[in-house]
Design an enzyme around this catalytic site. Structure first.
Site, PDB file in Angstrom:
ATOM      1  N   ASP A   1       0.663  -1.155  -0.080  1.00  0.00           N
ATOM      2  CA  ASP A   1      -0.017   0.165   0.067  1.00  0.00           C
ATOM      3  C   ASP A   1       0.742   1.419  -0.029  1.00  0.00           C
ATOM      4  O   ASP A   1       0.622   2.087  -0.709  1.00  0.00           O
ATOM      5  CB  ASP A   1      -0.810  -0.151   1.140  1.00  0.00           C
ATOM      6  CG  ASP A   1      -2.307   0.697   0.966  1.00  0.00           C
ATOM      7  OD1 ASP A   1      -2.869   0.486  -0.171  1.00  0.00           O
ATOM      8  OD2 ASP A   1      -2.747   1.328   2.028  1.00  0.00           O
TER       9      ASP A   1
ATOM     10  N   MET B   1       0.890 -13.664  10.966  1.00  0.00           N
ATOM     11  CA  MET B   1       0.823 -12.266  10.465  1.00  0.00           C
ATOM     12  C   MET B   1      -0.658 -12.147   9.804  1.00  0.00           C
ATOM     13  O   MET B   1      -1.393 -12.809   9.807  1.00  0.00           O
ATOM     14  CB  MET B   1       2.093 -12.130   9.495  1.00  0.00           C
ATOM     15  CG  MET B   1       3.125 -11.861  10.275  1.00  0.00           C
ATOM     16  SD  MET B   1       4.544 -11.410   9.288  1.00  0.00           S
ATOM     17  CE  MET B   1       5.887 -10.879  10.737  1.00  0.00           C
TER      18      MET B   1
ATOM     19  N   ARG C   1      -1.959 -30.478  25.732  1.00  0.00           N
ATOM     20  CA  ARG C   1      -1.843 -28.905  25.752  1.00  0.00           C
ATOM     21  C   ARG C   1      -2.852 -28.015  25.028  1.00  0.00           C
ATOM     22  O   ARG C   1      -3.245 -28.524  23.894  1.00  0.00           O
ATOM     23  CB  ARG C   1      -0.496 -28.665  25.595  1.00  0.00           C
ATOM     24  CG  ARG C   1       0.366 -28.845  26.616  1.00  0.00           C
ATOM     25  CD  ARG C   1       1.968 -28.472  26.417  1.00  0.00           C
ATOM     26  NE  ARG C   1       2.609 -28.586  27.639  1.00  0.00           N
ATOM     27  CZ  ARG C   1       3.959 -28.750  27.512  1.00  0.00           C
ATOM     28  NH1 ARG C   1       4.405 -28.588  26.321  1.00  0.00           N
ATOM     29  NH2 ARG C   1       4.882 -28.607  28.533  1.00  0.00           N
TER      30      ARG C   1
ATOM     31  N   ASP D   1      -0.240 -10.268   3.211  1.00  0.00           N
ATOM     32  CA  ASP D   1      -1.366 -10.245   3.998  1.00  0.00           C
ATOM     33  C   ASP D   1      -2.501 -10.532   2.923  1.00  0.00           C
ATOM     34  O   ASP D   1      -3.881 -10.658   3.534  1.00  0.00           O
ATOM     35  CB  ASP D   1      -1.627  -8.845   4.663  1.00  0.00           C
ATOM     36  CG  ASP D   1      -0.529  -8.421   5.306  1.00  0.00           C
ATOM     37  OD1 ASP D   1       0.410  -9.525   5.750  1.00  0.00           O
ATOM     38  OD2 ASP D   1       0.154  -7.446   5.663  1.00  0.00           O
TER      39      ASP D   1
ATOM     40  N   THR E   1       2.074  -8.401  -1.073  1.00  0.00           N
ATOM     41  CA  THR E   1       1.950  -8.578   0.619  1.00  0.00           C
ATOM     42  C   THR E   1       1.478 -10.004   0.709  1.00  0.00           C
ATOM     43  O   THR E   1       0.610 -10.562   0.143  1.00  0.00           O
ATOM     44  CB  THR E   1       0.908  -7.511   1.085  1.00  0.00           C
ATOM     45  OG1 THR E   1       0.657  -7.875   2.309  1.00  0.00           O
ATOM     46  CG2 THR E   1      -0.478  -7.823   0.405  1.00  0.00           C
TER      47      THR E   1
ATOM     48  N   GLU F   1      -2.402 -11.626  14.041  1.00  0.00           N
ATOM     49  CA  GLU F   1      -1.808 -10.763  15.001  1.00  0.00           C
ATOM     50  C   GLU F   1      -2.851  -9.497  15.209  1.00  0.00           C
ATOM     51  O   GLU F   1      -2.668  -8.835  16.139  1.00  0.00           O
ATOM     52  CB  GLU F   1      -0.676 -10.256  14.352  1.00  0.00           C
ATOM     53  CG  GLU F   1      -0.893  -9.609  12.951  1.00  0.00           C
ATOM     54  CD  GLU F   1       0.596  -9.276  12.361  1.00  0.00           C
ATOM     55  OE1 GLU F   1       1.654  -9.291  13.032  1.00  0.00           O
ATOM     56  OE2 GLU F   1       0.583  -8.725  11.240  1.00  0.00           O
TER      57      GLU F   1
ATOM     58  N   ARG G   1       7.655 -14.761   6.015  1.00  0.00           N
ATOM     59  CA  ARG G   1       7.830 -13.983   4.918  1.00  0.00           C
ATOM     60  C   ARG G   1       9.113 -14.559   4.217  1.00  0.00           C
ATOM     61  O   ARG G   1       9.584 -14.145   3.067  1.00  0.00           O
ATOM     62  CB  ARG G   1       8.228 -12.585   5.239  1.00  0.00           C
ATOM     63  CG  ARG G   1       6.828 -11.756   5.766  1.00  0.00           C
ATOM     64  CD  ARG G   1       6.878 -10.272   5.298  1.00  0.00           C
ATOM     65  NE  ARG G   1       8.039  -9.544   5.321  1.00  0.00           N
ATOM     66  CZ  ARG G   1       8.410  -8.664   6.171  1.00  0.00           C
ATOM     67  NH1 ARG G   1       7.260  -8.183   6.969  1.00  0.00           N
ATOM     68  NH2 ARG G   1       9.423  -8.023   6.039  1.00  0.00           N
TER      69      ARG G   1
ATOM     70  N   THR H   1       3.867   1.822  -1.091  1.00  0.00           N
ATOM     71  CA  THR H   1       4.671   2.033  -2.336  1.00  0.00           C
ATOM     72  C   THR H   1       3.768   2.241  -3.401  1.00  0.00           C
ATOM     73  O   THR H   1       4.027   3.314  -4.410  1.00  0.00           O
ATOM     74  CB  THR H   1       5.310   0.585  -2.759  1.00  0.00           C
ATOM     75  OG1 THR H   1       6.119   0.291  -1.587  1.00  0.00           O
ATOM     76  CG2 THR H   1       6.068   0.589  -3.717  1.00  0.00           C
TER      77      THR H   1
HETATM   78  O1  F6P Z   1       2.364  -6.500   5.561  1.00  0.00           O
HETATM   79  C1  F6P Z   1       3.408  -7.510   5.819  1.00  0.00           C
HETATM   80  C2  F6P Z   1       3.568  -7.706   7.322  1.00  0.00           C
HETATM   81  O2  F6P Z   1       4.573  -9.042   7.245  1.00  0.00           O
HETATM   82  C3  F6P Z   1       2.449  -7.940   8.015  1.00  0.00           C
HETATM   83  O3  F6P Z   1       1.894  -9.154   8.016  1.00  0.00           O
HETATM   84  C4  F6P Z   1       3.091  -7.489   9.495  1.00  0.00           C
HETATM   85  O4  F6P Z   1       2.262  -7.064  10.421  1.00  0.00           O
HETATM   86  C5  F6P Z   1       4.258  -6.670   9.061  1.00  0.00           C
HETATM   87  O5  F6P Z   1       4.628  -6.635   7.647  1.00  0.00           O
HETATM   88  C6  F6P Z   1       5.363  -6.836   9.763  1.00  0.00           C
HETATM   89  O6  F6P Z   1       6.359  -5.768   9.174  1.00  0.00           O
HETATM   90  P1  F6P Z   1       7.821  -5.555   9.717  1.00  0.00           P
HETATM   91  O7  F6P Z   1       8.687  -6.334   8.591  1.00  0.00           O
HETATM   92  O8  F6P Z   1       8.083  -3.945   9.454  1.00  0.00           O
HETATM   93  O9  F6P Z   1       8.025  -6.048  11.088  1.00  0.00           O
END
Ligand code: F6P
Length: 354
Positions: free
Chosen positions: A112, A178, A171, A136, A134, A231, A279, A114
């Site tokens: 977003d 993320m 457990r 996400d 992304t 998160e 990632r 960029t």
């Molecule tokens: O937008 C991608 C993302 O990996 C999100 O899922 C996460 O909240 C954020 O970036 C983490 O950002 P950074 O790499 O700056 O910690």
């Protein structure tokens, strides 16, 4: 037009190198253009850090995670940070440097932030084309962003692994994934891994409902539980958990869920925060193909002068949409949508008592 620049901005994501490779190959092979890589996102346009991108220099990068061109979340030329906490507009310098470097068009690959910068540079007359990225998957303009399915595969593997240790120890395992304020990774990985409870930003949870689900499962003979929490999830009437509130960096909600329910259940709880593992590493085949198709389509747009456009996927087709229509249009999980309903039919609880 002779020289095209490519840059990657914002956080990295599996598949960035596949986009770069496909764009370079298409620009050289189909259009006979010269290609340069701009290093460290828009920062490279301030420092004039460019490298030649040739068929040789991109060899072998298809399966590699990260980005050959490096990237940064900082360095917005319109609000460039200067010591003392203020910022200055350095966009004029960027425009000048692009001209001095002889760059006739730019492919910007990013999220977003960029895309917004790309749009503003377009408004200043810079010929830009954008590729969304992304993990996400939270952009409404495209059905999928590359990197998302890889993150889901990594998170699903984590759920599978937590299953066997949860089962061995009786457990409750809580896995935090993320996704920022969208619950796509949690929803998909939770379903693919057979989680018992999935907590999403789009459906606020009630601790008593999580406890009810755990007790019901105990009555049915299950001695362990898997909870996948996004998160950005939050308790009803509560707030998101931040690692750093000033920068709005999310993280830690899994510990809050554990604290919310521990005193009401007799099972031990363990928390895993998956973090940037989601990632890193090699993109799965789906993301390599999507990223390659995006790279080819972006190269076609820039080479034929269709600026101000962003590539996207709709069904089986790669399409283009105006960058300005794509920015700031997020895509969230629909609490009443088919995927959530399917999960509910499978017996998955969203912690809201439905
Ligand atoms: O937008 C991608 C993302 O990996 C999100 O899922 C996460 O909240 C954020 O970036 C983490 O950002 P950074 O790499 O700056 O910690």
């Amino acid at each position: 037009m002779k020289r095209i620049g490519i840059l990657t901005g914002g956080g990295d994501c599996p598949g960035l190198n596949a986009v770069i490779r496909a764009a370079v190959r298409t620009l050289i092979r189909d259009y006979d253009l010269q290609v340069v890589g701009i290093q460290l996102g828009f920062e490279g346009l301030l420092t004039k850090a460019i490298i030649p991108l040739t068929l040789e220099s991109i060899r072998g990068i298809l399966p590699k995670g990260g980005t050959l061109l490096r990237t940064t979340n900082r360095g917005n030329p319109f609000e460039y940070p200067v010591p003392g906490g203020v910022s200055e507009d350095r966009s004029g310098e960027v425009v000048r440097n692009i001209r001095e470097l002889g760059i006739d068009g730019i492919i910007a690959i990013g999220g977003d932030g960029t895309l917004k910068i790309a749009q503003r540079l377009c408004d200043l007359g810079i010929p830009m084309v954008a590729v969304p990225k992304t993990i996400d998957n939270d952009l409404a303009a495209t059905d999928y962003t590359f990197g998302f399915q890889t993150a889901v595969a990594i998170a699903t593997d984590a759920v599978d692994r937590l299953h066997t240790t949860a089962e061995s120890h009786d457990r409750v395992m809580i896995l935090e994934v993320m996704g920022r304020n969208a619950g796509w990774i949690a929803l998909y990985a939770g379903m693919a891994g057979g989680a018992d409870i999935i907590l999403l930003p789009e459906i606020a949870y009630r601790p008593e409902e999580i406890v009810n689900t755990i007790r019901e499962r105990q009555q049915e003979g299950s001695k362990f539980d898997i909870i996948v929490v996004a998160e950005g999830a939050k308790r009803q009437g509560g707030e998101e958990a931040y690692v750093d509130k000033a920068t709005r960096r999310l993280g830690g909600i899994a510990y809050q869920v554990a604290a919310d329910i521990q005193q009401h259940i007799d099972l031990e709880i363990r928390v895993t925060v998956l973090g940037h593992v989601q990632r890193g590493g090699s993109p799965i085949a789906f993301d390599r193909i999507l990223a390659s198709r995006f790279g080819k389509a972006a190269a076609d747009l820039v080479a034929t002068g269709k600026f101000g456009q962003m590539v996207a996927v709709r069904g089986e087709e790669i399409v283009s949409v105006a960058i300005e229509d794509a920015v700031s249009r997020p895509k969230y999980v629909d609490p009443e949508g088919q995927v959530v309903k399917a999960a509910q039919s499978l017996g998955i609880s969203f912690g809201d008592g439905r």
